[in-house]
Scaffold this motif. Structure first.
Motif, PDB file in Angstrom:
ATOM      1  N   TYR A   4      85.204 115.888 -22.708  1.00 54.16           N
ATOM      2  CA  TYR A   4      85.370 114.472 -22.977  1.00 54.16           C
ATOM      3  C   TYR A   4      86.822 114.187 -23.338  1.00 54.16           C
ATOM      4  CZ  TYR A   4      80.309 115.004 -23.690  1.00 54.16           C
ATOM      5  OH  TYR A   4      78.981 115.301 -23.553  1.00 54.16           O
ATOM      6  N   ALA A   5      87.361 113.130 -22.773  1.00 54.83           N
ATOM      7  CA  ALA A   5      88.721 112.723 -23.098  1.00 54.83           C
ATOM      8  C   ALA A   5      88.776 112.141 -24.503  1.00 54.83           C
ATOM      9  CB  ALA A   5      89.216 111.692 -22.087  1.00 54.83           C
ATOM     10  N   SER A   6      89.931 112.258 -25.136  1.00 59.20           N
ATOM     11  CA  SER A   6      90.176 111.620 -26.431  1.00 59.20           C
ATOM     12  C   SER A   6      91.678 111.373 -26.540  1.00 59.20           C
ATOM     13  CB  SER A   6      89.650 112.481 -27.583  1.00 59.20           C
ATOM     14  OG  SER A   6      90.306 113.735 -27.640  1.00 59.20           O
ATOM     15  N   PRO A  32      95.229 101.882 -22.389  1.00 60.76           N
ATOM     16  CA  PRO A  32      95.272 103.201 -21.769  1.00 60.76           C
ATOM     17  C   PRO A  32      95.490 104.309 -22.798  1.00 60.76           C
ATOM     18  CG  PRO A  32      97.301 102.024 -21.349  1.00 60.76           C
ATOM     19  CD  PRO A  32      96.397 101.070 -22.056  1.00 60.76           C
ATOM     20  N   ARG A  33      95.125 105.509 -22.390  1.00 65.67           N
ATOM     21  CA  ARG A  33      95.207 106.657 -23.306  1.00 65.67           C
ATOM     22  C   ARG A  33      96.617 106.867 -23.827  1.00 65.67           C
ATOM     23  NH1 ARG A  33      96.659 111.639 -20.725  1.00 65.67           N
ATOM     24  NH2 ARG A  33      95.231 112.774 -22.105  1.00 65.67           N
ATOM     25  N   GLY A  34      97.621 106.524 -23.021  1.00 66.81           N
ATOM     26  CA  GLY A  34      98.992 106.796 -23.413  1.00 66.81           C
ATOM     27  C   GLY A  34      99.500 105.981 -24.574  1.00 66.81           C
ATOM     28  N   VAL A  35      98.800 104.915 -24.970  1.00 68.11           N
ATOM     29  CA  VAL A  35      99.258 104.106 -26.104  1.00 68.11           C
ATOM     30  C   VAL A  35      98.474 104.416 -27.381  1.00 68.11           C
ATOM     31  CG1 VAL A  35      99.956 102.282 -24.537  1.00 68.11           C
ATOM     32  CG2 VAL A  35      97.744 102.123 -25.657  1.00 68.11           C
ATOM     33  N   MET A  36      97.508 105.310 -27.318  1.00 66.34           N
ATOM     34  CA  MET A  36      96.759 105.695 -28.518  1.00 66.34           C
ATOM     35  C   MET A  36      97.507 106.818 -29.222  1.00 66.34           C
ATOM     36  SD  MET A  36      92.797 105.454 -27.266  1.00 66.34           S
ATOM     37  CE  MET A  36      92.311 104.230 -26.052  1.00 66.34           C
ATOM     38  N   ARG A  37      98.533 106.437 -29.938  1.00 68.83           N
ATOM     39  CA  ARG A  37      99.457 107.363 -30.566  1.00 68.83           C
ATOM     40  C   ARG A  37      99.256 107.398 -32.085  1.00 68.83           C
ATOM     41  NH1 ARG A  37     102.090 110.598 -26.749  1.00 68.83           N
ATOM     42  NH2 ARG A  37     102.387 109.383 -24.839  1.00 68.83           N
ATOM     43  N   ASP A  38     100.021 108.259 -32.745  1.00 67.16           N
ATOM     44  CA  ASP A  38      99.876 108.416 -34.188  1.00 67.16           C
ATOM     45  C   ASP A  38     100.118 107.110 -34.935  1.00 67.16           C
ATOM     46  OD1 ASP A  38      99.431 111.077 -33.702  1.00 67.16           O
ATOM     47  OD2 ASP A  38     101.366 111.773 -34.439  1.00 67.16           O
ATOM     48  N   ILE A  39     101.132 106.343 -34.524  1.00 67.55           N
ATOM     49  CA  ILE A  39     101.553 105.202 -35.332  1.00 67.55           C
ATOM     50  C   ILE A  39     100.621 104.002 -35.210  1.00 67.55           C
ATOM     51  CG2 ILE A  39     103.965 105.902 -35.290  1.00 67.55           C
ATOM     52  CD1 ILE A  39     104.475 103.734 -33.216  1.00 67.55           C
ATOM     53  N   VAL A  40      99.617 104.060 -34.337  1.00 64.55           N
ATOM     54  CA  VAL A  40      98.677 102.938 -34.234  1.00 64.55           C
ATOM     55  C   VAL A  40      97.345 103.256 -34.903  1.00 64.55           C
ATOM     56  CG1 VAL A  40      99.769 102.075 -32.150  1.00 64.55           C
ATOM     57  CG2 VAL A  40      97.836 103.640 -31.937  1.00 64.55           C
ATOM     58  N   VAL A  95      83.198 113.500 -29.278  1.00 68.43           N
ATOM     59  CA  VAL A  95      83.924 113.887 -28.072  1.00 68.43           C
ATOM     60  C   VAL A  95      84.732 115.168 -28.252  1.00 68.43           C
ATOM     61  CG1 VAL A  95      84.033 111.564 -27.105  1.00 68.43           C
ATOM     62  CG2 VAL A  95      85.837 112.320 -28.667  1.00 68.43           C
ATOM     63  N   ALA A  96      84.909 115.640 -29.481  1.00 67.44           N
ATOM     64  CA  ALA A  96      85.649 116.879 -29.709  1.00 67.44           C
ATOM     65  C   ALA A  96      85.239 117.461 -31.053  1.00 67.44           C
ATOM     66  CB  ALA A  96      87.156 116.628 -29.684  1.00 67.44           C
ATOM     67  N   GLY A  97      85.088 118.784 -31.092  1.00 66.37           N
ATOM     68  CA  GLY A  97      84.745 119.459 -32.335  1.00 66.37           C
ATOM     69  C   GLY A  97      83.312 119.216 -32.752  1.00 66.37           C
ATOM     70  N   GLN A  98      83.070 119.284 -34.055  1.00 65.63           N
ATOM     71  CA  GLN A  98      81.720 119.078 -34.562  1.00 65.63           C
ATOM     72  C   GLN A  98      81.763 118.488 -35.961  1.00 65.63           C
ATOM     73  OE1 GLN A  98      80.358 123.195 -34.214  1.00 65.63           O
ATOM     74  NE2 GLN A  98      80.588 123.477 -36.406  1.00 65.63           N
ATOM     75  N   MET A  99      80.700 117.747 -36.285  1.00 61.93           N
ATOM     76  CA  MET A  99      80.582 117.086 -37.575  1.00 61.93           C
ATOM     77  C   MET A  99      79.206 117.344 -38.147  1.00 61.93           C
ATOM     78  SD  MET A  99      83.381 115.399 -38.298  1.00 61.93           S
ATOM     79  CE  MET A  99      82.704 114.424 -39.629  1.00 61.93           C
ATOM     80  N   THR A 100      79.112 117.450 -39.460  1.00 62.56           N
ATOM     81  CA  THR A 100      77.828 117.538 -40.141  1.00 62.56           C
ATOM     82  C   THR A 100      77.462 116.150 -40.648  1.00 62.56           C
ATOM     83  OG1 THR A 100      78.199 119.836 -40.784  1.00 62.56           O
ATOM     84  CG2 THR A 100      76.527 118.612 -42.005  1.00 62.56           C
ATOM     85  N   THR A 131      86.714 124.533 -38.825  1.00 62.57           N
ATOM     86  CA  THR A 131      88.136 124.815 -39.025  1.00 62.57           C
ATOM     87  C   THR A 131      89.020 124.060 -38.041  1.00 62.57           C
ATOM     88  OG1 THR A 131      87.978 126.757 -37.574  1.00 62.57           O
ATOM     89  CG2 THR A 131      87.629 127.108 -39.941  1.00 62.57           C
ATOM     90  N   GLU A 132      88.434 123.194 -37.208  1.00 61.79           N
ATOM     91  CA  GLU A 132      89.180 122.431 -36.223  1.00 61.79           C
ATOM     92  C   GLU A 132      88.921 120.936 -36.415  1.00 61.79           C
ATOM     93  OE1 GLU A 132      91.299 123.701 -34.125  1.00 61.79           O
ATOM     94  OE2 GLU A 132      90.857 125.791 -34.641  1.00 61.79           O
ATOM     95  N   PRO A 133      89.873 120.086 -36.039  1.00 64.43           N
ATOM     96  CA  PRO A 133      89.621 118.640 -36.126  1.00 64.43           C
ATOM     97  C   PRO A 133      88.458 118.221 -35.240  1.00 64.43           C
ATOM     98  CG  PRO A 133      91.960 119.088 -35.824  1.00 64.43           C
ATOM     99  CD  PRO A 133      91.245 120.386 -35.589  1.00 64.43           C
ATOM    100  N   ALA A 134      87.771 117.182 -35.646  1.00 65.40           N
ATOM    101  CA  ALA A 134      86.678 116.591 -34.864  1.00 65.40           C
ATOM    102  C   ALA A 134      87.037 115.152 -34.534  1.00 65.40           C
ATOM    103  CB  ALA A 134      85.373 116.643 -35.649  1.00 65.40           C
ATOM    104  N   ARG A 135      86.571 114.700 -33.382  1.00 63.15           N
ATOM    105  CA  ARG A 135      86.783 113.312 -32.978  1.00 63.15           C
ATOM    106  C   ARG A 135      85.473 112.726 -32.482  1.00 63.15           C
ATOM    107  NH1 ARG A 135      92.520 113.370 -29.572  1.00 63.15           N
ATOM    108  NH2 ARG A 135      93.891 113.571 -31.372  1.00 63.15           N
ATOM    109  N   PHE A 136      85.233 111.477 -32.864  1.00 64.77           N
ATOM    110  CA  PHE A 136      84.016 110.811 -32.419  1.00 64.77           C
ATOM    111  C   PHE A 136      84.250 109.308 -32.334  1.00 64.77           C
ATOM    112  CE2 PHE A 136      83.791 111.108 -37.023  1.00 64.77           C
ATOM    113  CZ  PHE A 136      83.349 109.863 -37.430  1.00 64.77           C
ATOM    114  N   HIS A 137      83.450 108.667 -31.497  1.00 56.65           N
ATOM    115  CA  HIS A 137      83.436 107.203 -31.414  1.00 56.65           C
ATOM    116  C   HIS A 137      82.453 106.671 -32.453  1.00 56.65           C
ATOM    117  CE1 HIS A 137      85.725 106.382 -27.662  1.00 56.65           C
ATOM    118  NE2 HIS A 137      85.525 107.684 -27.537  1.00 56.65           N
TER     119      HIS A 137
END
Length: 271
Positions: A4-6, A32-40, A95-100, A131-137
């Motif tokens: 999955y993209a993130s 677009p994905r290219g504007v989802m940066r740290d500062i936003v 979309v990335a990693g895992q969450m409890t 031990t890794e970051p997780a990402r979810f919608h």
């Protein structure tokens, strides 16, 4: 397992050209994905070691029914008080990693493809024990209660365990992974996954009352948005107001997106 993209995060090089695809119109927005940066990113109350890309929020005169975040939670991070609005329902999709997830006193491990429906007022919390970051919608909507119809119950699933319901007459090239029965009027929103195989099409300009959020999970396509044909790829987000025409030609790879829409309720009348 699907990939999955993130957001790519970080910052572009200072010599990068301003030739991106971001646009906000009267009928749709493309982030677009290219504007989802740290500062936003945003930081929200009662979340620790986490940040949020807010990619949709109600705006008067535009899409008005929902908000959508991409949440990144670092190891040990999470929230015991993630939702403070008792009228808000939600959907989580990893979309990335895992969450409890602790939901109504029960613990669930949500891995990639994990899906949870959170009815209004339910008790839930999240922590990243890996031990890794997780990402979810995280899709949020104010639940529209109806007299005589009960509120739907919480549930947890994984999209990789759910079938694709193929559209008739498409030779299994265009279909939807549904987590809720479309005829179940307890639900006033659907968050599904749409799949188009290489070269598949949405062969007419869908024009309907439902608002949409479309986050591209993988692949690329040419998508019709109102009057425009635009190229989209994994990690892009499209935000459509009601009655915005849409259609699609999928690219050379499988094209999939996470789809929000509001359903099963009368149109609000201004009197």
């Amino acid at each position: 397992m699907s990939t999955y993209a993130s957001p790519i995060a970080g910052l572009p090089d200072q010599m990068a050209l301003h030739t991106g695809r971001a646009v906000f119109t009267e009928a749709y927005a493309l982030i677009p994905r290219g504007v989802m940066r740290d500062i936003v990113t945003s930081y929200l109350p009662h979340w620790r070691d986490a940040r949020h890309w807010v990619i949709a929020r109600p705006l008067s005169g535009f899409a008005e029914t929902f908000s959508q975040y991409i949440v990144e939670v670092f190891p040990g991070g999470g929230s015991e008080r993630p939702e403070e609005n008792p009228e808000a329902e939600g959907v989580l999709f990893v979309v990335a990693g895992q969450m409890t997830l602790t939901l109504e006193g029960k613990t669930h491990l949500l891995k990639e493809g994990g899906y949870a429906f959170l009815p209004p007022g339910c008790a839930w919390s999240l922590v990243n024990k890996s031990t890794e970051p997780a990402r979810f919608h995280w899709v949020r909507k104010r639940y529209e209660a109806v007299d005589g119809i009960e509120t739907p119950a919480a549930f947890v699933a994984n999209e990789q365990d759910e079938p694709i319901i193929w559209m008739p007459g498409t030779n299994n090239t265009w279909g939807t992974t549904r987590f809720v029965d479309p005829t179940d009027v307890r639900h006033d929103m659907h968050v599904n996954i749409v799949t188009l195989e290489p070269g598949a099409v949405i062969p007419f300009e869908e024009t309907h009352v439902m608002e949409h959020g479309l986050y591209v999970l993988e692949g690329k396509a040419v998508y019709r948005l109102n009057r425009d044909w635009v190229e989209v790829e994994g990690g892009d987000f499209m935000w459509l107001r009601a009655f915005c025409p849409q259609a699609c030609y999928a690219g050379p790879q499988r094209f999939r997106y996470l789809l929000y829409k509001d359903v099963n309720r009368h149109a609000k009348l201004p009197f």
